[in-house]
Design a protein around this motif. Structure first.
Motif, PDB file in Angstrom:
ATOM      1  N   ARG A   1       0.816  -1.205   0.000  1.00 47.97           N
ATOM      2  CA  ARG A   1       0.000   0.000   0.000  1.00 47.97           C
ATOM      3  C   ARG A   1       0.858   1.266   0.000  1.00 47.97           C
ATOM      4  N   GLY A   2       2.184   1.109   0.063  1.00 51.64           N
ATOM      5  CA  GLY A   2       3.087   2.253   0.031  1.00 51.64           C
ATOM      6  C   GLY A   2       3.237   2.959   1.359  1.00 51.64           C
ATOM      7  N   LEU A   3       2.899   2.279   2.454  1.00 47.59           N
ATOM      8  CA  LEU A   3       2.984   2.886   3.782  1.00 47.59           C
ATOM      9  C   LEU A   3       4.401   2.783   4.344  1.00 47.59           C
ATOM     10  N   GLN A   4       4.849   3.809   5.045  1.00 45.30           N
ATOM     11  CA  GLN A   4       6.119   3.753   5.756  1.00 45.30           C
ATOM     12  C   GLN A   4       5.888   3.099   7.111  1.00 45.30           C
ATOM     13  N   LEU A   5       6.809   2.204   7.501  1.00 44.02           N
ATOM     14  CA  LEU A   5       6.624   1.425   8.718  1.00 44.02           C
ATOM     15  C   LEU A   5       7.758   1.681   9.703  1.00 44.02           C
ATOM     16  N   TYR A   6       7.385   1.791  10.985  1.00 42.44           N
ATOM     17  CA  TYR A   6       8.350   2.020  12.062  1.00 42.44           C
ATOM     18  C   TYR A   6       8.045   1.068  13.218  1.00 42.44           C
ATOM     19  N   ILE A   7       9.100   0.791  14.019  1.00 42.80           N
ATOM     20  CA  ILE A   7       8.947   0.029  15.258  1.00 42.80           C
ATOM     21  C   ILE A   7       9.415   0.903  16.417  1.00 42.80           C
ATOM     22  N   LEU A   8       8.604   0.977  17.474  1.00 41.23           N
ATOM     23  CA  LEU A   8       9.010   1.628  18.721  1.00 41.23           C
ATOM     24  C   LEU A   8       9.168   0.550  19.782  1.00 41.23           C
ATOM     25  N   SER A   9      10.302   0.567  20.487  1.00 39.61           N
ATOM     26  CA  SER A   9      10.550  -0.479  21.476  1.00 39.61           C
ATOM     27  C   SER A   9      11.296   0.079  22.678  1.00 39.61           C
ATOM     28  N   GLY A  10      10.928  -0.411  23.856  1.00 39.26           N
ATOM     29  CA  GLY A  10      11.677  -0.085  25.065  1.00 39.26           C
ATOM     30  C   GLY A  10      12.844  -1.030  25.258  1.00 39.26           C
ATOM     31  N   ASP A  11      12.983  -2.007  24.356  1.00 40.01           N
ATOM     32  CA  ASP A  11      14.045  -3.008  24.450  1.00 40.01           C
ATOM     33  C   ASP A  11      15.365  -2.423  23.944  1.00 40.01           C
ATOM     34  N   HIS A  12      16.436  -3.215  24.096  1.00 34.50           N
ATOM     35  CA  HIS A  12      17.760  -2.772  23.671  1.00 34.50           C
ATOM     36  C   HIS A  12      17.866  -2.708  22.153  1.00 34.50           C
ATOM     37  N   GLU A  13      18.949  -2.079  21.695  1.00 34.40           N
ATOM     38  CA  GLU A  13      19.163  -1.854  20.272  1.00 34.40           C
ATOM     39  C   GLU A  13      19.246  -3.149  19.478  1.00 34.40           C
ATOM     40  N   LYS A  14      20.064  -4.101  19.955  1.00 33.29           N
ATOM     41  CA  LYS A  14      20.333  -5.300  19.168  1.00 33.29           C
ATOM     42  C   LYS A  14      19.082  -6.170  18.951  1.00 33.29           C
ATOM     43  N   PRO A  15      18.312  -6.501  20.001  1.00 33.82           N
ATOM     44  CA  PRO A  15      17.111  -7.311  19.753  1.00 33.82           C
ATOM     45  C   PRO A  15      16.057  -6.581  18.924  1.00 33.82           C
ATOM     46  N   THR A  16      15.975  -5.270  19.093  1.00 35.57           N
ATOM     47  CA  THR A  16      15.016  -4.503  18.285  1.00 35.57           C
ATOM     48  C   THR A  16      15.416  -4.516  16.822  1.00 35.57           C
ATOM     49  N   GLN A  17      16.720  -4.345  16.573  1.00 38.43           N
ATOM     50  CA  GLN A  17      17.227  -4.386  15.201  1.00 38.43           C
ATOM     51  C   GLN A  17      16.999  -5.755  14.570  1.00 38.43           C
ATOM     52  N   LYS A  18      17.263  -6.798  15.354  1.00 41.31           N
ATOM     53  CA  LYS A  18      17.086  -8.155  14.843  1.00 41.31           C
ATOM     54  C   LYS A  18      15.632  -8.428  14.475  1.00 41.31           C
ATOM     55  N   LEU A  19      14.702  -7.998  15.338  1.00 43.39           N
ATOM     56  CA  LEU A  19      13.287  -8.204  15.048  1.00 43.39           C
ATOM     57  C   LEU A  19      12.863  -7.401  13.822  1.00 43.39           C
ATOM     58  N   ALA A  20      13.354  -6.165  13.704  1.00 44.77           N
ATOM     59  CA  ALA A  20      13.012  -5.334  12.548  1.00 44.77           C
ATOM     60  C   ALA A  20      13.461  -5.994  11.250  1.00 44.77           C
ATOM     61  N   GLN A  21      14.668  -6.559  11.258  1.00 44.88           N
ATOM     62  CA  GLN A  21      15.172  -7.251  10.068  1.00 44.88           C
ATOM     63  C   GLN A  21      14.345  -8.495   9.759  1.00 44.88           C
ATOM     64  N   GLU A  22      13.922  -9.195  10.819  1.00 46.48           N
ATOM     65  CA  GLU A  22      13.170 -10.430  10.626  1.00 46.48           C
ATOM     66  C   GLU A  22      11.804 -10.180   9.987  1.00 46.48           C
ATOM     67  N   VAL A  23      11.142  -9.090  10.389  1.00 45.60           N
ATOM     68  CA  VAL A  23       9.803  -8.820   9.847  1.00 45.60           C
ATOM     69  C   VAL A  23       9.854  -7.952   8.596  1.00 45.60           C
ATOM     70  N   GLY A  24      11.024  -7.377   8.300  1.00 41.49           N
ATOM     71  CA  GLY A  24      11.157  -6.595   7.074  1.00 41.49           C
ATOM     72  C   GLY A  24      10.851  -5.118   7.228  1.00 41.49           C
ATOM     73  N   ILE A  25      11.103  -4.563   8.427  1.00 44.59           N
ATOM     74  CA  ILE A  25      10.893  -3.132   8.666  1.00 44.59           C
ATOM     75  C   ILE A  25      12.253  -2.455   8.833  1.00 44.59           C
ATOM     76  N   THR A  26      12.488  -1.417   8.059  1.00 40.80           N
ATOM     77  CA  THR A  26      13.793  -0.746   8.065  1.00 40.80           C
ATOM     78  C   THR A  26      13.939   0.220   9.242  1.00 40.80           C
ATOM     79  N   ASN A  27      12.892   0.970   9.553  1.00 36.27           N
ATOM     80  CA  ASN A  27      12.970   2.039  10.552  1.00 36.27           C
ATOM     81  C   ASN A  27      12.547   1.532  11.934  1.00 36.27           C
ATOM     82  N   TYR A  28      13.374   1.828  12.930  1.00 37.98           N
ATOM     83  CA  TYR A  28      13.019   1.423  14.295  1.00 37.98           C
ATOM     84  C   TYR A  28      13.671   2.371  15.307  1.00 37.98           C
ATOM     85  N   PHE A  29      13.064   2.418  16.490  1.00 35.08           N
ATOM     86  CA  PHE A  29      13.606   3.192  17.611  1.00 35.08           C
ATOM     87  C   PHE A  29      13.665   2.271  18.819  1.00 35.08           C
TER      88      PHE A  29
END
Length: 668
Positions: A500-528
């Protein structure tokens, strides 16, 4: 003739007095509750009263205008009857004249009602009595039909969850006794058989049943429920027989709370109503100008036909029906809109922000790697841990028990269990002391963690994993890694949103590495990552400040501020928390599988409203062109009005047919 004129004048005066009485009654309906009270209950009562008065007015004026139409037809043979027709037509248009005068002298602006008033005067002055009475009859017929349809659509939307039964079977001293539903009390136990609707919220004390929760949660398949499980009102016992202890009844049930939410949502009038009124007012001056041109070049009849080509009133009436039908479709699929504005705004969304824990991942983790320290095997470590945890209900225990079940492990009996909340559990198995819990629990028990164990703990911490230690007697024999469990539907949902052309982000209170890993696994580039609760709301505001229209999806208590800040907010908490949920949209089946469908519904609403505009504007434009090019007369514009009315009404009901097959596919 003078006698008839006097009768007509008397009718007009009496009609004006009747109109004033009806106007005063409507004002009373609006102000019967303290106008400073802006509670949902006040808004609900006011809107329902106004709708009732509008429907009564439409019926009243339809009766009068139909009488005028009959007299005007007879007037073609007996012209003297037109002396009565004129005041009757004028009476039905008193509200129109009043709106025109109010716009000119109080608001100092040109409203569409001025054009419509001139059209009425034009048809009467040119002695088109039949056309004049026919036009007002058609208007009030359309208004009555559309208002009645709106009223019926509201009732259908609100009654999605069915009605309460007149009586129930109460279990009293092992005997089933039929009593009125109103006599039920908290703590009573009722008996429910296959085919019966559950009328209360409670929990099962005896029996097992297959329960269809589709109406409440949108779940396609029935679920099995047995002793100790909760059940909710408005769900259906498909098979089996159960005894249920009453916890909530009547207006306290989840279904009743949802019904109240739907009542408030059903009263939301789309902004397109305002847009249609604004558009009609903006077209007033050009229409009058074209009417003047027609008068100068083609004559008074063509001028009257020109100013009659304003059909925008149809949009104001038909647009709420389209909205109500979309809300009904959503509710039947377990999507609850607490604010009708959210469905309209979803079409504008270009950015979707997911909270990580509880939204992209499930509450229950799963067992990843099992570390063996010493001679113990993975199966032995899991078997002892599962045996110790088998009576626990927290997510960690469920994850360990599930892993043991997947490996077909037989659990040994235990005795003398002691559980320290938040730390661990200590049991005796085959005369051995087994401890299962956190590193803090193990340390408090006096056991030593080796350097190798601490290194594994740091590695797991950096990757966002949890570690559960298993010790036998005085030695730690293994550790169990617990990984976050992705929602099974999430990757498909992410792909659909990307299409649909939507930009996707993840917000997490978790640490950088697990958040990055999950973002890569689901296919989302942007995360905090490392985001505090108040930081989530600030990030939403930052995205909005850059021009983005944000939809935030979360489920935790720490998401409340972010949910409020977002343009559209969606929660996965489910039906049981509807009374306290702050999100504008609640996915009651507690998963994201219908997220893309939700955006599809919003697109459908936007397209439907555009078609409503077209249904009004195109016939009007055809009428204007026809007057100047083909010399259309007054009856031609009436015919176009009929076509516009039919097209607007059909378009408003179209969603019920368009999405019927899609709903069936979702259910499958």
């Amino acid at each position: 003739m003078l006698h008839l004129a006097l009768i007509g004048g008397s009718l007009l005066y009496a009609g004006y007095k009747s109109y004033k009485e009806r106007t005063d009654k409507r004002k009373t309906a609006i102000t019967v509750i303290d106008p400073t009270d802006n509670t949902p209950e006040q808004s609900l009562a006011t809107t329902e009263s106004v709708l009732d008065e509008e429907l009564k007015d439409a019926k009243h004026y339809l009766t009068v205008s139909t009488g005028a139409l009959g007299l005007s037809v007879l007037g073609t043979v007996y012209p003297v009857l037109n002396a009565v027709v004129v005041p009757l037509v004028l009476y039905t248009t008193v509200p129109l004249f009043q709106a025109a005068l109010k716009g000119l002298f109080e608001e100092h602006r040109l409203r569409a009602s001025v054009v419509d008033s001139i059209a009425v005067i034009g048809t009467l002055s040119t002695r088109y009595y039949v056309a004049s009475s026919l036009a007002v009859s058609l208007f009030f017929l359309a208004q009555r039909l559309l208002l009645a349809t709106e009223d019926n659509s509201k009732k259908q939307l609100i009654s999605v969850f069915g009605q309460q039964p007149r009586s129930v079977w109460l279990l009293r001293e092992a005997v089933e006794v039929e009593i009125p539903f109103e006599s039920l009390r908290i703590g009573d136990v009722i008996v429910l058989n296959a085919g019966e609707m559950i009328p209360i919220d409670g929990y099962i004390t005896e029996g097992i049943a297959s329960i269809d929760q589709h109406a409440l949660t949108g779940e396609a398949q029935p679920v099995e429920r047995t002793v100790g499980d909760a059940v909710m009102a408005a769900t259906l016992v498909v098979a089996g027989k159960i005894c249920v202890m009453v916890e909530k009844a009547g207006q306290q049930t989840v279904a009743a709370q949802i019904g109240e939410v739907l009542k408030r949502t059903a009263n939301y009038r789309t902004s397109l109503e305002f847009k249609s009124t604004l558009l009609a007012d903006q077209m007033a001056l050009p229409t009058l100008f074209l009417g003047g041109v027609a008068f100068a070049s083609l004559g008074v009849i063509s001028a009257t036909a020109t100013v009659s080509c304003n059909f925008s009133e149809i949009i104001r009436i038909s647009s709420p029906i389209g909205m109500l039908n979309f809300l009904k479709i959503a509710s039947e699929q377990g999507i609850l809109f607490k604010d009708g504005r959210s469905l309209e705004l979803l079409h504008q969304i270009d950015t979707v922000v997911f909270d990580k824990t509880g939204t992209l991942t499930l509450e229950q983790p799963h067992v990843g790697f099992v570390h063996c320290w010493g001679n113990a095997t993975e199966n032995e470590i899991l078997r002892l841990a599962a045996a110790a945890e088998h009576k626990q209900t927290h997510p960690v225990a469920k994850a360990i028990l599930q892993a043991a079940h997947d490996r077909d492990l037989t659990l040994p009996p235990i005795d003398n269990a002691r559980y320290d909340i938040g730390y661990g559990i200590k049991v005796n198995i085959a005369h051995r002391c087994v401890r299962v819990g956190s590193s803090r629990f193990i340390s408090n028990e006096g056991l030593i963690l080796t350097t190798e164990m601490e290194a594994a703990q740091h590695h797991c911490h950096d990757n966002g994993y949890s570690l559960v230690y298993v010790a036998v007697d005085d030695s730690v024999i293994g550790t169990i890694e617990l990984h976050a469990t992705l929602r099974p539907e999430i990757k498909t949902v992410i792909q659909g949103l990307k299409k649909r052309g939507l930009q996707l982000y993840i917000l997490s209170g978790d640490h950088e590495k697990p958040t990055q890993k999950l973002a890569q696994e689901v296919g989302i580039t942007n995360y905090f990552a490392n985001t505090l609760p108040e930081g989530k709301a600030q990030l939403i505001e930052h995205l909005q400040a850059t021009g983005k229209s944000v939809c935030f999806i979360g489920d935790g208590i720490n998401d409340v501020i972010a949910l409020k800040k977002a343009t559209v907010s969606i929660s996965l908490k489910g039906a049981t928390s509807i009374a306290t949920d702050t999100a504008g949209i609640v996915l009651m089946n507690q998963n994201l599988s219908q997220l893309c469908y939700l955006f599809e519904l919003s697109d459908g609403l936007n397209k439907n409203m555009q078609n409503s505009f077209a249904a009004a504007l195109i016939p009007g434009a055809v009428g204007l062109g026809g007057v100047f090019l083909f010399h259309f007369g007054i009856y031609s514009t009436i015919l176009l009005y009929i076509s516009s009315m039919a097209a607007g009404g059909a378009n408003a009901m179209l969603p019920l047919l368009t999405y019927k097959d899609k709903d069936a596919t979702l259910d499958d």
